[in-house]
Design a protein around this motif. Sequence first.
Motif, PDB file in Angstrom:
ATOM      1  N   TYR A 195       0.861  -1.200   0.000  1.00  0.00           N
ATOM      2  CA  TYR A 195       0.000   0.000   0.000  1.00  0.00           C
ATOM      3  C   TYR A 195       0.887   1.236   0.000  1.00  0.00           C
ATOM      4  O   TYR A 195       1.812   1.359   0.802  1.00  0.00           O
ATOM      5  CB  TYR A 195      -0.872   0.030   1.254  1.00  0.00           C
ATOM      6  CG  TYR A 195      -2.007  -0.966   1.257  1.00  0.00           C
ATOM      7  CD1 TYR A 195      -3.306  -0.576   0.935  1.00  0.00           C
ATOM      8  CD2 TYR A 195      -1.783  -2.296   1.597  1.00  0.00           C
ATOM      9  CE1 TYR A 195      -4.359  -1.483   0.949  1.00  0.00           C
ATOM     10  CE2 TYR A 195      -2.823  -3.210   1.617  1.00  0.00           C
ATOM     11  CZ  TYR A 195      -4.102  -2.805   1.293  1.00  0.00           C
ATOM     12  OH  TYR A 195      -5.131  -3.707   1.309  1.00  0.00           O
ATOM     13  N   THR A 196       0.562   2.192  -0.905  1.00  0.00           N
ATOM     14  CA  THR A 196       1.382   3.398  -0.972  1.00  0.00           C
ATOM     15  C   THR A 196       0.503   4.601  -1.291  1.00  0.00           C
ATOM     16  O   THR A 196      -0.717   4.540  -1.107  1.00  0.00           O
ATOM     17  CB  THR A 196       2.534   3.180  -1.993  1.00  0.00           C
ATOM     18  OG1 THR A 196       3.330   4.356  -2.041  1.00  0.00           O
ATOM     19  CG2 THR A 196       2.027   2.838  -3.386  1.00  0.00           C
ATOM     20  N   ASP A 197       1.118   5.701  -1.739  1.00  0.00           N
ATOM     21  CA  ASP A 197       0.333   6.916  -1.986  1.00  0.00           C
ATOM     22  C   ASP A 197      -0.126   7.044  -3.434  1.00  0.00           C
ATOM     23  O   ASP A 197      -0.670   8.062  -3.823  1.00  0.00           O
ATOM     24  CB  ASP A 197       1.111   8.169  -1.534  1.00  0.00           C
ATOM     25  CG  ASP A 197       2.477   8.276  -2.213  1.00  0.00           C
ATOM     26  OD1 ASP A 197       2.803   7.424  -3.075  1.00  0.00           O
ATOM     27  OD2 ASP A 197       3.224   9.205  -1.865  1.00  0.00           O
ATOM     28  N   VAL A 198       0.130   6.039  -4.252  1.00  0.00           N
ATOM     29  CA  VAL A 198      -0.456   5.971  -5.601  1.00  0.00           C
ATOM     30  C   VAL A 198      -1.220   4.645  -5.687  1.00  0.00           C
ATOM     31  O   VAL A 198      -0.922   3.716  -4.957  1.00  0.00           O
ATOM     32  CB  VAL A 198       0.596   6.002  -6.736  1.00  0.00           C
ATOM     33  CG1 VAL A 198       0.991   7.397  -7.086  1.00  0.00           C
ATOM     34  CG2 VAL A 198       1.810   5.164  -6.395  1.00  0.00           C
ATOM     35  N   THR A 204       4.698   5.919 -16.075  1.00  0.00           N
ATOM     36  CA  THR A 204       5.856   6.660 -15.556  1.00  0.00           C
ATOM     37  C   THR A 204       5.413   7.315 -14.262  1.00  0.00           C
ATOM     38  O   THR A 204       4.235   7.211 -13.877  1.00  0.00           O
ATOM     39  CB  THR A 204       6.402   7.682 -16.568  1.00  0.00           C
ATOM     40  OG1 THR A 204       7.691   8.125 -16.119  1.00  0.00           O
ATOM     41  CG2 THR A 204       5.490   8.899 -16.711  1.00  0.00           C
ATOM     42  N   ASP A 205       6.329   7.961 -13.556  1.00  0.00           N
ATOM     43  CA  ASP A 205       5.957   8.597 -12.292  1.00  0.00           C
ATOM     44  C   ASP A 205       4.833   9.612 -12.534  1.00  0.00           C
ATOM     45  O   ASP A 205       5.049  10.612 -13.224  1.00  0.00           O
ATOM     46  CB  ASP A 205       7.194   9.293 -11.697  1.00  0.00           C
ATOM     47  CG  ASP A 205       6.929   9.782 -10.277  1.00  0.00           C
ATOM     48  OD1 ASP A 205       5.748   9.932  -9.901  1.00  0.00           O
ATOM     49  OD2 ASP A 205       7.909  10.028  -9.555  1.00  0.00           O
ATOM     50  N   PRO A 206       3.650   9.375 -11.955  1.00  0.00           N
ATOM     51  CA  PRO A 206       2.527  10.293 -12.204  1.00  0.00           C
ATOM     52  C   PRO A 206       2.769  11.706 -11.676  1.00  0.00           C
ATOM     53  O   PRO A 206       2.081  12.639 -12.073  1.00  0.00           O
ATOM     54  CB  PRO A 206       1.340   9.628 -11.488  1.00  0.00           C
ATOM     55  CG  PRO A 206       1.925   8.608 -10.580  1.00  0.00           C
ATOM     56  CD  PRO A 206       3.269   8.227 -11.116  1.00  0.00           C
ATOM     57  N   ARG A 207       3.754  11.859 -10.822  1.00  0.00           N
ATOM     58  CA  ARG A 207       4.078  13.222 -10.359  1.00  0.00           C
ATOM     59  C   ARG A 207       4.742  14.037 -11.469  1.00  0.00           C
ATOM     60  O   ARG A 207       4.710  15.268 -11.449  1.00  0.00           O
ATOM     61  CB  ARG A 207       5.050  13.169  -9.187  1.00  0.00           C
ATOM     62  CG  ARG A 207       4.412  12.676  -7.922  1.00  0.00           C
ATOM     63  CD  ARG A 207       5.439  12.731  -6.803  1.00  0.00           C
ATOM     64  NE  ARG A 207       5.148  11.669  -5.863  1.00  0.00           N
ATOM     65  CZ  ARG A 207       5.054  11.823  -4.559  1.00  0.00           C
ATOM     66  NH1 ARG A 207       5.277  12.997  -4.024  1.00  0.00           N
ATOM     67  NH2 ARG A 207       4.787  10.817  -3.774  1.00  0.00           N
ATOM     68  N   ILE A 208       5.401  13.347 -12.397  1.00  0.00           N
ATOM     69  CA  ILE A 208       6.093  14.041 -13.478  1.00  0.00           C
ATOM     70  C   ILE A 208       5.196  14.146 -14.708  1.00  0.00           C
ATOM     71  O   ILE A 208       5.216  15.151 -15.415  1.00  0.00           O
ATOM     72  CB  ILE A 208       7.391  13.272 -13.865  1.00  0.00           C
ATOM     73  CG1 ILE A 208       8.296  13.105 -12.655  1.00  0.00           C
ATOM     74  CG2 ILE A 208       8.131  13.953 -15.015  1.00  0.00           C
ATOM     75  CD1 ILE A 208       8.744  14.398 -12.020  1.00  0.00           C
TER      76      ILE A 208
END
Length: 440
Positions: A195-198, A204-208
Amino acid sequence: MRGRPKAAPGTGSEKGMARIVMKFGGTSVADLDRIHNVARHVKREVEAGHEVAVVVSAMSGKTNELVGWVQGMPKATGADTPFYDAREYDAIVASGEQVTSGLLAIALQSMGINARSWQGWQIPIRTDSTHGAARIMEIEGAEIIRRMGEGQVAVVAGFQGIGPDNRIATLGRGGSDTSAVALAAALKADRCDIYTDVDGVYTTDPRIEPKARRLKKVAFEEMLEMASLGSKVLQVRSVELAMVFKVRTFVRSSFEDPDAPGMGDFDNPPGTLICDEEEVVEQEVVTGIAFAKDEAQISLRRLADRPGVSAAIFGPLAEAHINVDMIVQNISEDGSRTDMTFTVPTGDLDKALAVLGREKENVGFDVIQSEAGLVKVSVIGIGMRSHAGVAAQAFAALAGKGINIKAITTSEIKISILIDGAYGELAVRTLHSAYGLDKK
Ligand code: ADP
Ligand code: ASP
Ligand code: MG
Protein backbone atom coordinates in the motif's frame (compact mmCIF):
# COMPACT_ATOMS: atom_id res chain seq x y z
CA MET A 1 16.99 -16.19 1.45
CA ARG A 2 15.45 -19.36 2.81
CA GLY A 3 11.73 -19.57 3.45
CA ARG A 4 10.02 -21.70 6.07
CA PRO A 5 6.89 -23.70 5.48
CA LYS A 6 3.77 -22.53 7.24
CA ALA A 7 1.76 -24.89 9.40
CA ALA A 8 -1.02 -25.61 6.91
CA PRO A 9 0.17 -24.96 3.36
CA GLY A 10 -2.21 -23.50 0.81
CA THR A 11 -4.85 -20.96 1.55
CA GLY A 12 -5.50 -20.99 5.29
CA SER A 13 -7.28 -23.63 7.27
CA GLU A 14 -10.86 -22.87 6.18
CA LYS A 15 -12.36 -22.26 2.78
CA GLY A 16 -11.86 -18.66 1.59
CA MET A 17 -9.24 -17.90 4.20
CA ALA A 18 -5.78 -16.85 3.23
CA ARG A 19 -2.58 -15.48 4.62
CA ILE A 20 -1.81 -11.90 3.59
CA VAL A 21 1.14 -9.57 4.17
CA MET A 22 0.12 -5.88 4.00
CA LYS A 23 2.84 -3.21 3.75
CA PHE A 24 2.23 0.50 4.38
CA GLY A 25 4.76 3.13 3.30
CA GLY A 26 5.75 6.41 4.95
CA THR A 27 2.98 8.66 3.63
CA SER A 28 0.41 6.01 4.58
CA VAL A 29 1.49 6.20 8.25
CA ALA A 30 2.45 9.90 8.25
CA ASP A 31 0.27 10.83 11.26
CA LEU A 32 -2.12 9.30 13.80
CA ASP A 33 -5.19 9.72 11.57
CA ARG A 34 -3.50 7.88 8.75
CA ILE A 35 -2.38 5.13 11.12
CA HIS A 36 -6.03 4.71 12.11
CA ASN A 37 -6.94 4.54 8.44
CA VAL A 38 -4.31 1.84 7.95
CA ALA A 39 -5.80 -0.05 10.89
CA ARG A 40 -9.17 -0.01 9.06
CA HIS A 41 -7.55 -1.63 6.01
CA VAL A 42 -6.11 -4.31 8.28
CA LYS A 43 -9.44 -4.79 10.06
CA ARG A 44 -11.17 -5.41 6.73
CA GLU A 45 -8.86 -8.32 5.92
CA VAL A 46 -8.98 -9.72 9.46
CA GLU A 47 -12.78 -9.65 9.43
CA ALA A 48 -12.76 -11.45 6.09
CA GLY A 49 -11.14 -14.29 8.02
CA HIS A 50 -7.58 -13.93 6.72
CA GLU A 51 -4.37 -14.32 8.70
CA VAL A 52 -2.56 -11.00 8.49
CA ALA A 53 0.99 -9.76 9.00
CA VAL A 54 1.59 -6.04 8.49
CA VAL A 55 4.88 -4.34 7.64
CA VAL A 56 5.23 -0.62 8.29
CA SER A 57 7.65 2.13 7.25
CA ALA A 58 8.61 5.08 9.40
CA MET A 59 6.37 8.16 9.24
CA SER A 60 7.06 10.08 6.07
CA GLY A 61 10.15 12.32 6.40
CA LYS A 62 11.28 10.56 9.59
CA THR A 63 14.07 8.48 8.04
CA ASN A 64 15.43 11.56 6.24
CA GLU A 65 15.48 13.41 9.55
CA LEU A 66 17.30 10.55 11.26
CA VAL A 67 19.85 10.28 8.43
CA GLY A 68 20.36 14.06 8.66
CA TRP A 69 21.14 13.78 12.36
CA VAL A 70 23.76 11.11 11.70
CA GLN A 71 25.33 13.20 8.95
CA GLY A 72 25.41 16.20 11.27
CA MET A 73 27.71 14.39 13.68
CA PRO A 74 31.44 15.12 13.63
CA LYS A 75 33.66 12.88 11.51
CA ALA A 76 35.55 10.15 13.34
CA THR A 77 39.27 10.80 13.77
CA GLY A 78 41.68 8.95 11.46
CA ALA A 79 42.51 9.50 7.81
CA ASP A 80 40.37 7.20 5.67
CA THR A 81 37.57 6.34 8.10
CA PRO A 82 34.02 6.96 6.97
CA PHE A 83 32.37 9.91 8.67
CA TYR A 84 30.06 7.66 10.63
CA ASP A 85 30.02 4.15 11.98
CA ALA A 86 27.54 2.13 9.93
CA ARG A 87 26.39 0.10 12.96
CA GLU A 88 25.40 3.26 14.80
CA TYR A 89 23.80 4.66 11.63
CA ASP A 90 21.59 1.56 11.60
CA ALA A 91 20.77 1.84 15.32
CA ILE A 92 19.55 5.38 14.69
CA VAL A 93 17.76 5.18 11.35
CA ALA A 94 15.90 1.96 12.21
CA SER A 95 14.10 3.72 15.07
CA GLY A 96 11.41 5.32 12.87
CA GLU A 97 9.87 1.93 12.09
CA GLN A 98 9.88 0.94 15.77
CA VAL A 99 7.58 3.88 16.50
CA THR A 100 5.04 3.17 13.74
CA SER A 101 4.90 -0.57 14.50
CA GLY A 102 3.95 0.18 18.11
CA LEU A 103 1.43 2.87 17.13
CA LEU A 104 -0.31 0.64 14.60
CA ALA A 105 -0.51 -2.22 17.13
CA ILE A 106 -2.21 0.17 19.57
CA ALA A 107 -4.58 1.46 16.86
CA LEU A 108 -5.57 -2.12 16.02
CA GLN A 109 -6.06 -3.01 19.68
CA SER A 110 -8.32 0.04 20.07
CA MET A 111 -10.55 -1.47 17.36
CA GLY A 112 -10.75 -4.75 19.22
CA ILE A 113 -8.17 -6.54 17.09
CA ASN A 114 -5.54 -8.71 18.71
CA ALA A 115 -2.20 -7.27 17.52
CA ARG A 116 1.43 -7.24 18.57
CA SER A 117 4.44 -5.29 17.23
CA TRP A 118 7.69 -6.98 16.20
CA GLN A 119 11.13 -5.48 15.61
CA GLY A 120 13.43 -7.21 13.14
CA TRP A 121 15.57 -8.74 15.90
CA GLN A 122 12.57 -10.19 17.69
CA ILE A 123 11.34 -12.35 14.82
CA PRO A 124 14.28 -12.59 13.94
CA ILE A 125 14.86 -11.34 10.41
CA ARG A 126 18.49 -12.33 9.87
CA THR A 127 20.61 -10.29 7.47
CA ASP A 128 24.16 -10.31 6.18
CA SER A 129 26.76 -7.97 7.66
CA THR A 130 26.44 -5.06 5.19
CA HIS A 131 25.20 -2.41 7.61
CA GLY A 132 23.19 0.29 5.85
CA ALA A 133 22.44 -1.91 2.83
CA ALA A 134 21.96 -5.36 4.36
CA ARG A 135 20.38 -8.31 2.59
CA ILE A 136 17.87 -10.58 4.28
CA MET A 137 19.28 -14.10 4.62
CA GLU A 138 16.60 -15.85 6.65
CA ILE A 139 13.36 -15.17 8.49
CA GLU A 140 12.24 -17.40 11.33
CA GLY A 141 8.50 -17.16 10.91
CA ALA A 142 7.38 -20.01 13.18
CA GLU A 143 6.28 -17.93 16.17
CA ILE A 144 4.44 -15.38 14.03
CA ILE A 145 2.71 -18.20 12.17
CA ARG A 146 1.66 -19.77 15.44
CA ARG A 147 0.22 -16.50 16.69
CA MET A 148 -1.49 -15.71 13.41
CA GLY A 149 -3.16 -19.10 13.77
CA GLU A 150 -4.52 -17.87 17.11
CA GLY A 151 -5.89 -14.75 15.47
CA GLN A 152 -3.13 -12.28 16.34
CA VAL A 153 -1.98 -9.72 13.78
CA ALA A 154 1.80 -9.31 13.58
CA VAL A 155 2.84 -5.68 13.05
CA VAL A 156 6.42 -5.84 11.82
CA ALA A 157 8.85 -2.91 11.68
CA GLY A 158 10.06 -2.73 8.07
CA PHE A 159 13.54 -1.79 6.82
CA GLN A 160 15.39 -3.65 9.58
CA GLY A 161 16.77 -6.99 10.67
CA ILE A 162 19.60 -8.32 12.78
CA GLY A 163 23.10 -8.91 11.43
CA PRO A 164 25.57 -11.72 12.24
CA ASP A 165 27.15 -9.35 14.78
CA ASN A 166 23.83 -9.35 16.67
CA ARG A 167 23.24 -5.70 15.88
CA ILE A 168 20.39 -3.96 14.08
CA ALA A 169 20.98 -3.80 10.33
CA THR A 170 18.94 -1.75 7.83
CA LEU A 171 18.12 -2.78 4.27
CA GLY A 172 18.86 0.41 2.32
CA ARG A 173 16.43 3.23 1.53
CA GLY A 174 12.98 2.03 0.56
CA GLY A 175 13.78 -1.29 2.25
CA SER A 176 10.38 -1.85 3.85
CA ASP A 177 9.13 -3.14 0.49
CA THR A 178 11.80 -5.82 0.73
CA SER A 179 10.87 -6.61 4.35
CA ALA A 180 7.29 -7.19 3.20
CA VAL A 181 8.04 -9.42 0.22
CA ALA A 182 10.64 -11.41 2.18
CA LEU A 183 8.17 -11.91 5.02
CA ALA A 184 5.47 -12.98 2.56
CA ALA A 185 7.89 -15.54 1.10
CA ALA A 186 8.92 -16.83 4.54
CA LEU A 187 5.32 -17.07 5.79
CA LYS A 188 4.26 -18.60 2.47
CA ALA A 189 1.62 -15.90 2.24
CA ASP A 190 -0.94 -16.08 -0.53
CA ARG A 191 -0.46 -12.41 -1.33
CA CYS A 192 1.71 -9.38 -0.53
CA ASP A 193 -0.05 -6.02 -0.81
CA ILE A 194 2.19 -2.95 -1.01
CA TYR A 195 0.00 0.00 0.00
CA THR A 196 1.38 3.40 -0.97
CA ASP A 197 0.33 6.92 -1.99
CA VAL A 198 -0.46 5.97 -5.60
CA ASP A 199 -3.04 3.39 -6.64
CA GLY A 200 -0.64 1.23 -8.61
CA VAL A 201 2.35 1.19 -10.92
CA TYR A 202 2.03 3.74 -13.71
CA THR A 203 3.60 4.03 -17.15
CA THR A 204 5.86 6.66 -15.56
CA ASP A 205 5.96 8.60 -12.29
CA PRO A 206 2.53 10.29 -12.20
CA ARG A 207 4.08 13.22 -10.36
CA ILE A 208 6.09 14.04 -13.48
CA GLU A 209 3.55 13.10 -16.14
CA PRO A 210 -0.10 13.49 -15.08
CA LYS A 211 -1.09 11.71 -18.28
CA ALA A 212 0.60 8.51 -17.04
CA ARG A 213 -1.68 5.47 -17.04
CA ARG A 214 -2.04 2.87 -14.35
CA LEU A 215 -0.93 -0.58 -15.44
CA LYS A 216 -3.12 -3.55 -14.52
CA LYS A 217 -0.19 -5.97 -14.61
CA VAL A 218 3.57 -5.59 -14.93
CA ALA A 219 6.00 -8.45 -15.59
CA PHE A 220 8.65 -9.06 -12.92
CA GLU A 221 11.49 -8.36 -15.35
CA GLU A 222 10.03 -5.03 -16.40
CA MET A 223 9.37 -4.00 -12.82
CA LEU A 224 12.95 -4.96 -11.98
CA GLU A 225 14.24 -2.66 -14.73
CA MET A 226 11.86 0.15 -13.81
CA ALA A 227 12.86 -0.02 -10.14
CA SER A 228 16.59 -0.21 -10.81
CA LEU A 229 16.39 2.60 -13.37
CA GLY A 230 14.81 4.99 -10.89
CA SER A 231 11.07 4.25 -10.31
CA LYS A 232 11.18 4.16 -6.55
CA VAL A 233 7.64 2.82 -6.19
CA LEU A 234 9.26 -0.52 -5.23
CA GLN A 235 12.76 -1.20 -3.92
CA VAL A 236 14.70 -3.28 -6.47
CA ARG A 237 15.46 -6.07 -4.04
CA SER A 238 11.76 -6.55 -3.23
CA VAL A 239 11.04 -7.21 -6.92
CA GLU A 240 13.93 -9.70 -7.10
CA LEU A 241 12.53 -11.60 -4.14
CA ALA A 242 8.98 -11.51 -5.50
CA MET A 243 10.30 -12.96 -8.76
CA VAL A 244 12.43 -15.68 -7.18
CA PHE A 245 9.88 -16.76 -4.56
CA LYS A 246 6.84 -16.22 -6.81
CA VAL A 247 5.18 -13.90 -4.32
CA ARG A 248 1.88 -12.57 -5.67
CA THR A 249 2.55 -8.86 -5.15
CA PHE A 250 0.08 -6.02 -5.64
CA VAL A 251 0.82 -2.27 -5.51
CA ARG A 252 -2.27 -0.38 -4.33
CA SER A 253 -3.40 2.76 -2.53
CA SER A 254 -3.86 3.20 1.21
CA PHE A 255 -5.77 6.43 0.60
CA GLU A 256 -8.89 4.81 -0.78
CA ASP A 257 -11.78 4.21 1.61
CA PRO A 258 -10.89 0.90 3.29
CA ASP A 259 -14.52 -0.20 3.06
CA ALA A 260 -15.23 0.88 -0.53
CA PRO A 261 -16.66 -1.85 -2.78
CA GLY A 262 -14.04 -4.21 -4.17
CA MET A 263 -11.32 -3.26 -1.67
CA GLY A 264 -11.50 -6.71 -0.08
CA ASP A 265 -11.75 -8.59 -3.38
CA PHE A 266 -9.30 -11.41 -2.85
CA ASP A 267 -8.58 -12.51 -6.42
CA ASN A 268 -8.76 -9.15 -8.12
CA PRO A 269 -7.97 -6.31 -5.73
CA PRO A 270 -7.62 -2.76 -7.07
CA GLY A 271 -4.03 -1.91 -8.03
CA THR A 272 -1.22 -3.36 -10.12
CA LEU A 273 -0.18 -7.00 -10.02
CA ILE A 274 3.52 -7.75 -10.46
CA CYS A 275 3.59 -11.15 -12.11
CA ASP A 276 5.10 -13.54 -14.64
CA GLU A 277 5.39 -12.35 -18.21
CA GLU A 278 2.88 -14.98 -19.39
CA GLU A 279 0.20 -13.49 -17.17
CA VAL A 280 0.41 -10.06 -18.81
CA VAL A 281 -2.12 -10.29 -21.58
CA GLU A 282 -2.06 -6.86 -23.18
CA GLN A 283 1.68 -6.57 -23.77
CA GLU A 284 2.74 -3.30 -25.41
CA VAL A 285 6.18 -2.82 -27.00
CA VAL A 286 7.04 -0.20 -24.38
CA THR A 287 5.61 -0.55 -20.87
CA GLY A 288 7.07 2.45 -19.09
CA ILE A 289 9.56 5.28 -18.78
CA ALA A 290 11.84 5.54 -15.75
CA PHE A 291 14.31 8.23 -14.83
CA ALA A 292 17.13 8.70 -12.35
CA LYS A 293 18.32 12.14 -11.30
CA ASP A 294 21.69 13.12 -9.93
CA GLU A 295 23.87 11.16 -12.28
CA ALA A 296 27.40 12.41 -12.95
CA GLN A 297 29.57 11.72 -15.96
CA ILE A 298 33.32 11.19 -15.90
CA SER A 299 35.44 11.10 -19.06
CA LEU A 300 39.06 9.99 -19.19
CA ARG A 301 40.73 11.46 -22.28
CA ARG A 302 43.56 9.98 -24.31
CA LEU A 303 43.71 6.79 -22.37
CA ALA A 304 46.29 4.13 -23.23
CA ASP A 305 44.50 1.54 -25.42
CA ARG A 306 45.96 -1.67 -23.97
CA PRO A 307 44.74 -4.75 -22.07
CA GLY A 308 44.13 -4.11 -18.37
CA VAL A 309 43.16 -0.45 -18.63
CA SER A 310 39.50 -1.00 -17.73
CA ALA A 311 40.51 -3.15 -14.78
CA ALA A 312 42.91 -0.44 -13.63
CA ILE A 313 40.06 2.11 -13.68
CA PHE A 314 37.10 0.16 -12.36
CA GLY A 315 38.93 -2.02 -9.83
CA PRO A 316 39.89 0.88 -7.52
CA LEU A 317 36.42 2.46 -7.97
CA ALA A 318 34.77 -0.79 -6.90
CA GLU A 319 37.08 -1.05 -3.91
CA ALA A 320 35.95 2.43 -2.91
CA HIS A 321 32.29 1.16 -3.14
CA ILE A 322 31.50 3.51 -5.99
CA ASN A 323 28.65 2.29 -8.13
CA VAL A 324 29.60 2.76 -11.77
CA ASP A 325 26.71 2.65 -14.21
CA MET A 326 26.84 3.48 -17.93
CA ILE A 327 30.25 2.75 -19.48
CA VAL A 328 31.14 3.90 -22.99
CA GLN A 329 34.54 3.36 -24.59
CA ASN A 330 35.50 4.69 -28.00
CA ILE A 331 37.21 2.55 -30.60
CA SER A 332 40.74 3.94 -30.80
CA GLU A 333 41.54 5.88 -33.99
CA ASP A 334 45.25 5.04 -34.06
CA GLY A 335 45.34 1.92 -31.88
CA SER A 336 47.24 3.64 -29.08
CA ARG A 337 44.92 6.16 -27.38
CA THR A 338 41.17 6.20 -26.71
CA ASP A 339 38.49 7.88 -24.53
CA MET A 340 36.38 6.31 -21.79
CA THR A 341 33.19 7.77 -20.34
CA PHE A 342 31.09 6.41 -17.47
CA THR A 343 28.56 7.57 -14.91
CA VAL A 344 28.44 7.50 -11.11
CA PRO A 345 25.89 8.95 -8.64
CA THR A 346 26.55 12.70 -8.22
CA GLY A 347 27.04 12.08 -4.48
CA ASP A 348 30.05 9.86 -5.30
CA LEU A 349 31.63 12.16 -7.88
CA ASP A 350 34.24 13.80 -5.64
CA LYS A 351 35.26 10.45 -4.19
CA ALA A 352 35.53 8.94 -7.69
CA LEU A 353 37.67 11.85 -8.93
CA ALA A 354 39.97 11.48 -5.93
CA VAL A 355 40.39 7.75 -6.55
CA LEU A 356 41.11 8.29 -10.26
CA GLY A 357 43.53 11.11 -9.48
CA ARG A 358 45.52 8.68 -7.35
CA GLU A 359 45.48 6.07 -10.16
CA LYS A 360 46.51 8.49 -12.95
CA GLU A 361 50.01 7.09 -13.45
CA ASN A 362 48.88 3.50 -13.25
CA VAL A 363 45.95 3.93 -15.69
CA GLY A 364 47.73 6.30 -18.04
CA PHE A 365 45.36 9.05 -19.24
CA ASP A 366 45.80 12.73 -20.11
CA VAL A 367 42.89 14.54 -18.47
CA ILE A 368 39.73 13.85 -16.50
CA GLN A 369 36.57 15.75 -17.35
CA SER A 370 33.38 15.54 -15.31
CA GLU A 371 29.87 16.90 -15.18
CA ALA A 372 27.29 16.54 -12.37
CA GLY A 373 23.52 16.97 -12.30
CA LEU A 374 22.64 14.76 -15.28
CA VAL A 375 19.53 12.64 -15.72
CA LYS A 376 19.24 9.12 -17.07
CA VAL A 377 15.92 8.47 -18.82
CA SER A 378 15.04 4.86 -19.67
CA VAL A 379 12.48 3.25 -21.94
CA ILE A 380 11.43 -0.21 -20.73
CA GLY A 381 9.40 -2.99 -22.31
CA ILE A 382 9.58 -6.73 -22.85
CA GLY A 383 8.05 -6.20 -26.29
CA MET A 384 11.35 -4.60 -27.39
CA ARG A 385 12.86 -8.05 -27.70
CA SER A 386 10.85 -8.66 -30.82
CA HIS A 387 10.53 -5.14 -32.23
CA ALA A 388 13.08 -3.17 -34.22
CA GLY A 389 13.28 0.63 -34.32
CA VAL A 390 12.33 1.29 -30.70
CA ALA A 391 15.59 3.13 -29.97
CA ALA A 392 15.43 5.15 -33.19
CA GLN A 393 11.97 6.36 -32.16
CA ALA A 394 13.37 7.66 -28.85
CA PHE A 395 16.25 9.46 -30.54
CA ALA A 396 13.92 11.11 -33.05
CA ALA A 397 11.51 12.24 -30.34
CA LEU A 398 14.30 13.77 -28.23
CA ALA A 399 15.85 15.42 -31.30
CA GLY A 400 12.45 16.95 -32.04
CA LYS A 401 12.66 18.78 -28.70
CA GLY A 402 16.30 19.78 -29.18
CA ILE A 403 17.48 17.51 -26.36
CA ASN A 404 21.11 16.47 -26.72
CA ILE A 405 22.11 12.89 -25.89
CA LYS A 406 25.34 12.39 -23.92
CA ALA A 407 25.47 8.60 -23.67
CA ILE A 408 23.31 5.61 -24.52
CA THR A 409 23.20 2.05 -23.18
CA THR A 410 20.82 -0.71 -24.13
CA SER A 411 19.81 -4.19 -23.05
CA GLU A 412 17.24 -6.60 -24.42
CA ILE A 413 14.32 -4.85 -22.75
CA LYS A 414 15.50 -1.27 -22.11
CA ILE A 415 17.23 1.76 -23.58
CA SER A 416 18.86 4.27 -21.24
CA ILE A 417 19.77 7.77 -22.37
CA LEU A 418 21.90 10.25 -20.44
CA ILE A 419 20.95 13.91 -20.84
CA ASP A 420 21.36 17.30 -19.22
CA GLY A 421 19.44 17.53 -15.92
CA ALA A 422 17.46 20.57 -17.03
CA TYR A 423 15.72 18.50 -19.72
CA GLY A 424 14.87 15.49 -17.54
CA GLU A 425 11.15 16.05 -17.10
CA LEU A 426 10.67 17.21 -20.68
CA ALA A 427 12.41 14.07 -21.90
CA VAL A 428 10.19 11.84 -19.75
CA ARG A 429 7.03 13.46 -21.10
CA THR A 430 8.33 13.46 -24.67
CA LEU A 431 9.15 9.75 -24.63
CA HIS A 432 5.95 8.93 -22.80
CA SER A 433 3.87 10.42 -25.58
CA ALA A 434 6.20 9.20 -28.37
CA TYR A 435 5.41 5.60 -27.42
CA GLY A 436 1.69 6.28 -27.08
CA LEU A 437 1.63 5.78 -23.34
CA ASP A 438 -0.46 8.89 -22.56
CA LYS A 439 -3.94 8.40 -21.12
CA LYS A 440 -6.38 7.81 -23.93
P1 ADP B 1 6.15 4.61 0.14
O1 ADP B 1 6.48 5.63 1.15
O2 ADP B 1 4.72 4.14 0.22
O3 ADP B 1 7.12 3.47 0.11
P2 ADP B 1 7.41 5.79 -2.17
O4 ADP B 1 7.49 7.28 -2.14
O5 ADP B 1 8.63 5.03 -1.83
O6 ADP B 1 6.19 5.35 -1.27
O7 ADP B 1 6.92 5.30 -3.62
C1 ADP B 1 5.72 5.82 -4.17
C2 ADP B 1 6.04 6.92 -5.16
O8 ADP B 1 6.74 6.36 -6.25
C3 ADP B 1 4.86 7.58 -5.79
O9 ADP B 1 4.35 8.64 -5.02
C4 ADP B 1 5.39 8.05 -7.14
O10 ADP B 1 5.69 9.43 -7.15
C5 ADP B 1 6.71 7.29 -7.30
N1 ADP B 1 6.80 6.60 -8.59
C6 ADP B 1 7.89 6.63 -9.40
N2 ADP B 1 7.67 5.95 -10.51
C7 ADP B 1 6.40 5.44 -10.42
C8 ADP B 1 5.59 4.65 -11.29
N3 ADP B 1 6.04 4.21 -12.45
N4 ADP B 1 4.35 4.32 -10.88
C9 ADP B 1 3.88 4.75 -9.68
N5 ADP B 1 4.60 5.52 -8.83
C10 ADP B 1 5.84 5.87 -9.19
N1 ASP C 1 11.79 4.34 6.14
C1 ASP C 1 12.77 3.80 5.22
C2 ASP C 1 13.13 4.83 4.16
O1 ASP C 1 12.60 5.93 4.18
C3 ASP C 1 12.32 2.52 4.60
C4 ASP C 1 11.08 2.61 3.76
O2 ASP C 1 10.32 3.57 3.87
O3 ASP C 1 10.84 1.69 2.97
O4 ASP C 1 13.96 4.57 3.34
MG1 MG D 1 9.05 3.28 -0.75
